[in-house]
Write a protein that holds these residues in place. Structure first.
Motif, PDB file in Angstrom:
ATOM      1  N   TYR A  83      34.156  28.422  32.631  1.00  0.00           N
ATOM      2  CA  TYR A  83      34.883  29.239  33.889  1.00  0.00           C
ATOM      3  C   TYR A  83      35.015  29.913  33.191  1.00  0.00           C
ATOM      4  CZ  TYR A  83      37.213  29.659  38.839  1.00  0.00           C
ATOM      5  OH  TYR A  83      37.346  30.121  39.863  1.00  0.00           O
ATOM      6  N   VAL A  84      35.478  31.584  34.055  1.00  0.00           N
ATOM      7  CA  VAL A  84      36.158  32.428  33.995  1.00  0.00           C
ATOM      8  C   VAL A  84      37.080  32.669  34.644  1.00  0.00           C
ATOM      9  CG1 VAL A  84      36.136  35.090  32.399  1.00  0.00           C
ATOM     10  CG2 VAL A  84      34.402  33.019  31.677  1.00  0.00           C
ATOM     11  N   ALA A  89      38.664  42.856  37.557  1.00  0.00           N
ATOM     12  CA  ALA A  89      37.266  42.995  38.499  1.00  0.00           C
ATOM     13  C   ALA A  89      36.420  43.383  36.941  1.00  0.00           C
ATOM     14  CB  ALA A  89      36.974  43.763  39.392  1.00  0.00           C
ATOM     15  N   GLU A  90      37.399  43.863  36.328  1.00  0.00           N
ATOM     16  CA  GLU A  90      37.295  44.876  35.063  1.00  0.00           C
ATOM     17  C   GLU A  90      36.774  44.509  34.066  1.00  0.00           C
ATOM     18  OE1 GLU A  90      39.430  46.575  37.135  1.00  0.00           O
ATOM     19  OE2 GLU A  90      38.223  47.962  38.057  1.00  0.00           O
ATOM     20  N   ARG A  94      32.747  43.203  32.583  1.00  0.00           N
ATOM     21  CA  ARG A  94      32.708  43.720  31.092  1.00  0.00           C
ATOM     22  C   ARG A  94      32.127  42.433  30.427  1.00  0.00           C
ATOM     23  NH1 ARG A  94      35.326  42.529  26.432  1.00  0.00           N
ATOM     24  NH2 ARG A  94      37.095  42.371  27.631  1.00  0.00           N
ATOM     25  N   LEU A  95      32.802  41.509  30.456  1.00  0.00           N
ATOM     26  CA  LEU A  95      32.421  39.785  29.827  1.00  0.00           C
ATOM     27  C   LEU A  95      30.860  39.493  30.423  1.00  0.00           C
ATOM     28  CD1 LEU A  95      35.968  37.514  29.744  1.00  0.00           C
ATOM     29  CD2 LEU A  95      34.455  38.991  27.875  1.00  0.00           C
ATOM     30  N   PHE A  96      30.732  39.778  31.660  1.00  0.00           N
ATOM     31  CA  PHE A  96      29.360  39.366  32.020  1.00  0.00           C
ATOM     32  C   PHE A  96      28.741  39.757  32.163  1.00  0.00           C
ATOM     33  CE2 PHE A  96      26.781  39.088  35.845  1.00  0.00           C
ATOM     34  CZ  PHE A  96      26.310  37.636  36.324  1.00  0.00           C
ATOM     35  N   GLN A  97      28.678  41.296  31.664  1.00  0.00           N
ATOM     36  CA  GLN A  97      27.515  41.782  31.194  1.00  0.00           C
ATOM     37  C   GLN A  97      26.769  41.965  29.917  1.00  0.00           C
ATOM     38  OE1 GLN A  97      29.030  46.199  31.914  1.00  0.00           O
ATOM     39  NE2 GLN A  97      28.091  46.022  33.972  1.00  0.00           N
ATOM     40  N   ARG A 127      26.463  27.309  30.828  1.00  0.00           N
ATOM     41  CA  ARG A 127      26.350  27.322  32.053  1.00  0.00           C
ATOM     42  C   ARG A 127      27.834  28.955  32.387  1.00  0.00           C
ATOM     43  NH1 ARG A 127      24.311  29.295  36.600  1.00  0.00           N
ATOM     44  NH2 ARG A 127      25.215  28.731  39.043  1.00  0.00           N
ATOM     45  N   TRP A 128      28.008  29.859  33.077  1.00  0.00           N
ATOM     46  CA  TRP A 128      29.348  30.218  33.011  1.00  0.00           C
ATOM     47  C   TRP A 128      28.848  30.635  34.191  1.00  0.00           C
ATOM     48  CZ3 TRP A 128      32.571  31.801  28.656  1.00  0.00           C
ATOM     49  CH2 TRP A 128      31.801  31.065  27.798  1.00  0.00           C
ATOM     50  N   MET A 129      30.016  30.231  34.973  1.00  0.00           N
ATOM     51  CA  MET A 129      31.053  31.410  36.071  1.00  0.00           C
ATOM     52  C   MET A 129      32.083  32.185  35.827  1.00  0.00           C
ATOM     53  SD  MET A 129      30.490  27.591  38.270  1.00  0.00           S
ATOM     54  CE  MET A 129      31.201  28.611  39.716  1.00  0.00           C
ATOM     55  N   PHE A 130      31.658  33.442  36.793  1.00  0.00           N
ATOM     56  CA  PHE A 130      33.463  34.418  36.671  1.00  0.00           C
ATOM     57  C   PHE A 130      33.469  34.354  37.528  1.00  0.00           C
ATOM     58  CE2 PHE A 130      29.845  35.092  33.439  1.00  0.00           C
ATOM     59  CZ  PHE A 130      30.513  35.602  32.201  1.00  0.00           C
ATOM     60  N   HIS A 131      34.808  34.370  38.027  1.00  0.00           N
ATOM     61  CA  HIS A 131      35.524  34.506  39.137  1.00  0.00           C
ATOM     62  C   HIS A 131      37.163  36.294  38.981  1.00  0.00           C
ATOM     63  CE1 HIS A 131      38.307  33.186  43.043  1.00  0.00           C
ATOM     64  NE2 HIS A 131      36.807  34.073  42.999  1.00  0.00           N
ATOM     65  N   ALA A 132      36.283  36.588  39.556  1.00  0.00           N
ATOM     66  CA  ALA A 132      37.977  37.860  39.784  1.00  0.00           C
ATOM     67  C   ALA A 132      38.828  38.376  41.383  1.00  0.00           C
ATOM     68  CB  ALA A 132      37.738  38.962  39.276  1.00  0.00           C
TER      69      ALA A 132
END
Length: 132
Positions: A83-84, A89-90, A94-97, A127-132
């Motif tokens: 979980y990142v 948001a930037e 960047r990490l998601f891309q 599996r990765w999840m992203f939240h900002a």
């Protein structure tokens, strides 16, 4: 920005985290669908599901929800992810891309009432999840 462990449940998150709190102590923060801004978007039968839970103490820092991806059945191997969270948001974008290279993007990075969110299974099956 921080990477932590995120557990995925299919309706048992509240019970699991109450148990983990008994075992490890700590402060439990838990939000259900019915207590969230997303309440109107879901039928009452889903209002007891946990949108986000977090248990923190000097010993433990884990987060979870009742949102196993709808295309998956609960089984060992798909109930935990990285979980990142906490970045801009930037940074998150960047990490998601970068992690999207060769990945299966299950939830494109999108703005929601609770923030920017996206998820993917990387080229190695993590599996990765992203939240900002």
């Amino acid at each position: 920005m921080q990477i932590s462990t995120y557990l995925l449940f299919d309706g048992q998150c509240a019970a699991a985290f109450a148990f983990y709190q008994q075992v490890f102590g700590g402060e439990l923060q838990l939000t259900t669908v019915g207590d969230s801004p997303m309440q109107q978007a879901f039928p009452p039968a889903l209002h007891a599901r946990v949108v986000h839970a977090r248990l923190t103490s000097p010993l433990i820092d884990i987060a979870a929800s009742d949102w196993l991806h709808p295309t998956e059945q609960p089984q060992p191997g798909n109930l935990m992810c990285l979980y990142v969270s906490g970045g801009s948001a930037e940074e998150t974008t960047r990490l998601f891309q970068q992690l999207s290279a060769g990945a299966t993007v299950t939830d494109p990075l999108t703005q929601h009432p609770f923030g920017l969110y996206g998820a993917l299974n990387d080229a190695f099956g993590v599996r990765w999840m992203f939240h900002a």
